[in-house]
Design a protein around this motif. Structure first.
Motif, PDB file in Angstrom:
ATOM      1  N   ILE A 170       0.852  -1.192   0.000  1.00 52.63           N
ATOM      2  CA  ILE A 170       0.000   0.000   0.000  1.00 52.63           C
ATOM      3  C   ILE A 170       0.886   1.239   0.000  1.00 52.63           C
ATOM      4  O   ILE A 170       1.840   1.334   0.774  1.00 52.63           O
ATOM      5  CB  ILE A 170      -0.909   0.036   1.246  1.00 52.63           C
ATOM      6  CG1 ILE A 170      -1.840  -1.171   1.276  1.00 52.63           C
ATOM      7  CG2 ILE A 170      -1.725   1.330   1.273  1.00 52.63           C
ATOM      8  CD1 ILE A 170      -2.582  -1.313   2.599  1.00 52.63           C
ATOM      9  N   LEU A 171       0.566   2.184  -0.870  1.00 52.21           N
ATOM     10  CA  LEU A 171       1.229   3.481  -0.881  1.00 52.21           C
ATOM     11  C   LEU A 171       0.155   4.543  -0.685  1.00 52.21           C
ATOM     12  O   LEU A 171      -0.897   4.484  -1.336  1.00 52.21           O
ATOM     13  CB  LEU A 171       1.962   3.736  -2.192  1.00 52.21           C
ATOM     14  CG  LEU A 171       3.144   2.834  -2.551  1.00 52.21           C
ATOM     15  CD1 LEU A 171       2.658   1.537  -3.201  1.00 52.21           C
ATOM     16  CD2 LEU A 171       4.086   3.540  -3.506  1.00 52.21           C
ATOM     17  N   SER A 172       0.390   5.493   0.195  1.00 51.44           N
ATOM     18  CA  SER A 172      -0.611   6.537   0.411  1.00 51.44           C
ATOM     19  C   SER A 172       0.075   7.878   0.662  1.00 51.44           C
ATOM     20  O   SER A 172       1.217   7.936   1.115  1.00 51.44           O
ATOM     21  CB  SER A 172      -1.521   6.189   1.594  1.00 51.44           C
ATOM     22  OG  SER A 172      -0.846   6.331   2.824  1.00 51.44           O
ATOM     23  N   ASP A 173      -0.674   8.936   0.384  1.00 52.06           N
ATOM     24  CA  ASP A 173      -0.149  10.284   0.589  1.00 52.06           C
ATOM     25  C   ASP A 173      -1.311  11.216   0.841  1.00 52.06           C
ATOM     26  O   ASP A 173      -2.405  11.042   0.279  1.00 52.06           O
ATOM     27  CB  ASP A 173       0.637  10.745  -0.635  1.00 52.06           C
ATOM     28  CG  ASP A 173       1.454  12.009  -0.367  1.00 52.06           C
ATOM     29  OD1 ASP A 173       1.665  12.327   0.819  1.00 52.06           O
ATOM     30  OD2 ASP A 173       1.875  12.666  -1.331  1.00 52.06           O
ATOM     31  N   GLY A 174      -1.097  12.214   1.684  1.00 52.44           N
ATOM     32  CA  GLY A 174      -2.133  13.184   1.968  1.00 52.44           C
ATOM     33  C   GLY A 174      -2.158  14.287   0.932  1.00 52.44           C
ATOM     34  O   GLY A 174      -1.157  14.581   0.273  1.00 52.44           O
ATOM     35  N   SER A 175      -3.315  14.910   0.783  1.00 55.26           N
ATOM     36  CA  SER A 175      -3.481  15.991  -0.184  1.00 55.26           C
ATOM     37  C   SER A 175      -4.651  16.855   0.269  1.00 55.26           C
ATOM     38  O   SER A 175      -5.338  16.534   1.237  1.00 55.26           O
ATOM     39  CB  SER A 175      -3.732  15.421  -1.585  1.00 55.26           C
ATOM     40  OG  SER A 175      -3.906  16.453  -2.535  1.00 55.26           O
ATOM     41  N   THR A 176      -4.865  17.960  -0.427  1.00 59.69           N
ATOM     42  CA  THR A 176      -6.037  18.800  -0.189  1.00 59.69           C
ATOM     43  C   THR A 176      -6.600  19.231  -1.529  1.00 59.69           C
ATOM     44  O   THR A 176      -5.865  19.388  -2.499  1.00 59.69           O
ATOM     45  CB  THR A 176      -5.694  20.062   0.631  1.00 59.69           C
ATOM     46  OG1 THR A 176      -4.643  20.771  -0.016  1.00 59.69           O
ATOM     47  CG2 THR A 176      -5.271  19.698   2.042  1.00 59.69           C
ATOM     48  N   ASP A 177      -7.927  19.410  -1.597  1.00 62.77           N
ATOM     49  CA  ASP A 177      -8.532  19.926  -2.817  1.00 62.77           C
ATOM     50  C   ASP A 177      -8.634  21.444  -2.724  1.00 62.77           C
ATOM     51  O   ASP A 177      -8.113  22.061  -1.804  1.00 62.77           O
ATOM     52  CB  ASP A 177      -9.898  19.272  -3.077  1.00 62.77           C
ATOM     53  CG  ASP A 177     -10.899  19.563  -1.963  1.00 62.77           C
ATOM     54  OD1 ASP A 177     -10.612  20.444  -1.121  1.00 62.77           O
ATOM     55  OD2 ASP A 177     -11.962  18.919  -1.940  1.00 62.77           O
ATOM     56  N   LYS A 178      -9.319  22.072  -3.676  1.00 72.54           N
ATOM     57  CA  LYS A 178      -9.389  23.536  -3.717  1.00 72.54           C
ATOM     58  C   LYS A 178     -10.131  24.119  -2.521  1.00 72.54           C
ATOM     59  O   LYS A 178      -9.915  25.269  -2.156  1.00 72.54           O
ATOM     60  CB  LYS A 178     -10.057  23.992  -5.021  1.00 72.54           C
ATOM     61  CG  LYS A 178      -9.175  23.800  -6.247  1.00 72.54           C
ATOM     62  CD  LYS A 178      -9.811  24.397  -7.481  1.00 72.54           C
ATOM     63  CE  LYS A 178      -8.890  24.278  -8.690  1.00 72.54           C
ATOM     64  NZ  LYS A 178      -9.485  24.856  -9.914  1.00 72.54           N
ATOM     65  N   SER A 179     -11.002  23.314  -1.907  1.00 72.68           N
ATOM     66  CA  SER A 179     -11.717  23.783  -0.723  1.00 72.68           C
ATOM     67  C   SER A 179     -10.964  23.459   0.559  1.00 72.68           C
ATOM     68  O   SER A 179     -11.496  23.583   1.649  1.00 72.68           O
ATOM     69  CB  SER A 179     -13.106  23.134  -0.667  1.00 72.68           C
ATOM     70  OG  SER A 179     -12.990  21.726  -0.518  1.00 72.68           O
ATOM     71  N   VAL A 180      -9.708  23.039   0.409  1.00 72.36           N
ATOM     72  CA  VAL A 180      -8.822  22.679   1.519  1.00 72.36           C
ATOM     73  C   VAL A 180      -9.399  21.499   2.308  1.00 72.36           C
ATOM     74  O   VAL A 180      -9.247  21.399   3.519  1.00 72.36           O
ATOM     75  CB  VAL A 180      -8.541  23.884   2.446  1.00 72.36           C
ATOM     76  CG1 VAL A 180      -7.294  23.651   3.275  1.00 72.36           C
ATOM     77  CG2 VAL A 180      -8.365  25.154   1.639  1.00 72.36           C
ATOM     78  N   GLN A 181     -10.089  20.606   1.613  1.00 73.31           N
ATOM     79  CA  GLN A 181     -10.597  19.373   2.206  1.00 73.31           C
ATOM     80  C   GLN A 181      -9.476  18.351   2.260  1.00 73.31           C
ATOM     81  O   GLN A 181      -8.825  18.065   1.262  1.00 73.31           O
ATOM     82  CB  GLN A 181     -11.757  18.813   1.352  1.00 73.31           C
ATOM     83  CG  GLN A 181     -12.169  17.395   1.660  1.00 73.31           C
ATOM     84  CD  GLN A 181     -12.923  17.276   2.963  1.00 73.31           C
ATOM     85  OE1 GLN A 181     -13.881  18.015   3.191  1.00 73.31           O
ATOM     86  NE2 GLN A 181     -12.492  16.379   3.826  1.00 73.31           N
ATOM     87  N   GLU A 182      -9.244  17.798   3.460  1.00 68.79           N
ATOM     88  CA  GLU A 182      -8.224  16.769   3.605  1.00 68.79           C
ATOM     89  C   GLU A 182      -8.591  15.542   2.767  1.00 68.79           C
ATOM     90  O   GLU A 182      -9.747  15.107   2.764  1.00 68.79           O
ATOM     91  CB  GLU A 182      -8.083  16.355   5.068  1.00 68.79           C
ATOM     92  CG  GLU A 182      -7.528  17.437   5.981  1.00 68.79           C
ATOM     93  CD  GLU A 182      -6.005  17.490   5.944  1.00 68.79           C
ATOM     94  OE1 GLU A 182      -5.394  16.631   5.286  1.00 68.79           O
ATOM     95  OE2 GLU A 182      -5.445  18.405   6.573  1.00 68.79           O
ATOM     96  N   GLN A 183      -7.598  14.996   2.070  1.00 68.83           N
ATOM     97  CA  GLN A 183      -7.816  13.811   1.249  1.00 68.83           C
ATOM     98  C   GLN A 183      -6.650  12.847   1.415  1.00 68.83           C
ATOM     99  O   GLN A 183      -5.547  13.242   1.782  1.00 68.83           O
ATOM    100  CB  GLN A 183      -7.928  14.189  -0.236  1.00 68.83           C
ATOM    101  CG  GLN A 183      -9.112  15.072  -0.579  1.00 68.83           C
ATOM    102  CD  GLN A 183      -9.114  15.468  -2.047  1.00 68.83           C
ATOM    103  OE1 GLN A 183      -8.084  15.834  -2.601  1.00 68.83           O
ATOM    104  NE2 GLN A 183     -10.269  15.404  -2.672  1.00 68.83           N
ATOM    105  N   GLU A 184      -6.921  11.582   1.157  1.00 66.25           N
ATOM    106  CA  GLU A 184      -5.867  10.575   1.162  1.00 66.25           C
ATOM    107  C   GLU A 184      -5.876   9.862  -0.188  1.00 66.25           C
ATOM    108  O   GLU A 184      -6.909   9.355  -0.637  1.00 66.25           O
ATOM    109  CB  GLU A 184      -6.086   9.556   2.281  1.00 66.25           C
ATOM    110  CG  GLU A 184      -4.880   8.695   2.579  1.00 66.25           C
ATOM    111  CD  GLU A 184      -3.741   9.475   3.252  1.00 66.25           C
ATOM    112  OE1 GLU A 184      -2.606   8.973   3.281  1.00 66.25           O
ATOM    113  OE2 GLU A 184      -3.994  10.596   3.761  1.00 66.25           O
ATOM    114  N   ILE A 185      -4.728   9.890  -0.865  1.00 67.81           N
ATOM    115  CA  ILE A 185      -4.581   9.213  -2.151  1.00 67.81           C
ATOM    116  C   ILE A 185      -4.003   7.824  -1.878  1.00 67.81           C
ATOM    117  O   ILE A 185      -2.974   7.701  -1.213  1.00 67.81           O
ATOM    118  CB  ILE A 185      -3.652   9.998  -3.087  1.00 67.81           C
ATOM    119  CG1 ILE A 185      -4.121  11.446  -3.221  1.00 67.81           C
ATOM    120  CG2 ILE A 185      -3.578   9.341  -4.465  1.00 67.81           C
ATOM    121  CD1 ILE A 185      -3.170  12.329  -3.984  1.00 67.81           C
ATOM    122  N   VAL A 186      -4.675   6.790  -2.372  1.00 66.76           N
ATOM    123  CA  VAL A 186      -4.306   5.411  -2.049  1.00 66.76           C
ATOM    124  C   VAL A 186      -3.921   4.659  -3.330  1.00 66.76           C
ATOM    125  O   VAL A 186      -4.685   4.647  -4.302  1.00 66.76           O
ATOM    126  CB  VAL A 186      -5.463   4.672  -1.349  1.00 66.76           C
ATOM    127  CG1 VAL A 186      -5.014   3.275  -0.913  1.00 66.76           C
ATOM    128  CG2 VAL A 186      -5.979   5.468  -0.159  1.00 66.76           C
TER     129      VAL A 186
END
Length: 275
Positions: free
Chosen positions: A29-45
């Motif tokens: 598993i590889l994952s990384d955090g990110s944010t969208d334009k609304s600064v919503q926390e996201q996790e890319i998996v």
């Protein structure tokens, strides 16, 4: 952004990946955090596996919105992302041999980090022969970025240099009027205006390299524009005069070209680690 486009454009391909995941004997598993334009926390998996032809493949599982950036939420987000490709926790417990993420404490914390929570959950499933062989990797490319940041701390002039770069980005990126004026100057000089990029404290060196090259390519256009507004008595005039004085110094130009050469090498190395 590229991952979002991929998810929207390739649903059939994603279905094929699901079958590949199920057929794979082992996965990481590889994952990384990110944010969208609304600064919503996201996790890319992502899921990494060896396919039937013996090739190492890395495929996007999902991008999951998080309520918070806490370890429990990250762990739940990773599990949710894997479930979208039919990788349930029970299936994962029989296949998981590796986890790769950045070194943030919410991920790598030895007591309650997301990685620790995933491994503890895997161990709850009996008959899992892999649970003692799970390899945890602090993303090598991220480690390189941290090393670059540490190396920069020993350079006294770098702080002033980056202040100019970080200041010029919002100075030109957000005001549409200034960007139009830059385009007009570029057209008059028969040159192409490159995209101005910002430089953050920790950011992939490939992005830093592009931002530095854009500044060098735009240097003549930028100086001409700054000269046109530096005489004004308002805040923009004062900023323009300060940037102009710094951009035209020999030291700034030498350092700019040095950093381009330096980040050229590091950029190639970083991209190798990201493959």
């Amino acid at each position: 952004m590229h991952a979002v486009i991929l998810l929207q454009a390739l649903p059939k391909t994603k279905n094929q990946w699901q079958q590949d995941f199920e057929n794979a004997r082992f996965i990481s598993i590889l994952s990384d955090g990110s944010t969208d334009k609304s600064v919503q926390e996201q996790e890319i998996v992502y899921v990494r596996y060896v396919d039937a032809s013996g090739h190492v493949c890395t495929k996007l599982a999902d991008i999951v919105a998080l309520d918070h950036g806490h370890s429990q939420d990250i762990k739940a987000g990773i599990s949710k992302g894997l479930e979208t490709v039919r990788m349930t926790e029970e299936v994962i417990s029989n296949k998981l041999i590796g986890i790769d993420t950045d070194g943030a404490s919410v991920n790598m914390g030895s007591k309650s980090g997301a990685v620790k929570l995933i491994i503890d959950n895997v161990k709850t499933y009996k008959g899992n022969a892999c649970q003692n062989y799970i390899t945890v990797v602090h993303c090598v490319a991220h480690n390189l970025e941290l090393a670059v940041c540490d190396a920069k701390k020993d350079c006294a002039y770098l702080k002033r240099f980056e202040e100019v770069l970080k200041g010029s980005f919002p100075f030109y990126y957000y005001p549409l009027k200034k960007r139009r004026e830059l385009f007009e100057i570029a057209n008059n000089l028969d040159q192409q205006l490159k995209h101005f990029g910002g430089i953050q404290q920790i950011r992939w060196v490939a992005s830093q390299n592009r931002a530095l090259k854009a500044l060098l390519d735009n240097l003549e256009i930028t100086c001409i524009h700054l000269e046109g507004i530096a005489h004004k008595s308002d805040e923009n005039g004062a900023k323009a005069k300060g940037y102009l004085n710094e951009l035209k110094t020999d030291r700034f130009l030498r350092f700019l070209n040095f950093l381009i050469d330096w980040t050229d090498l590091l950029s190639d190395l970083s991209k190798i680690f990201q493959v």
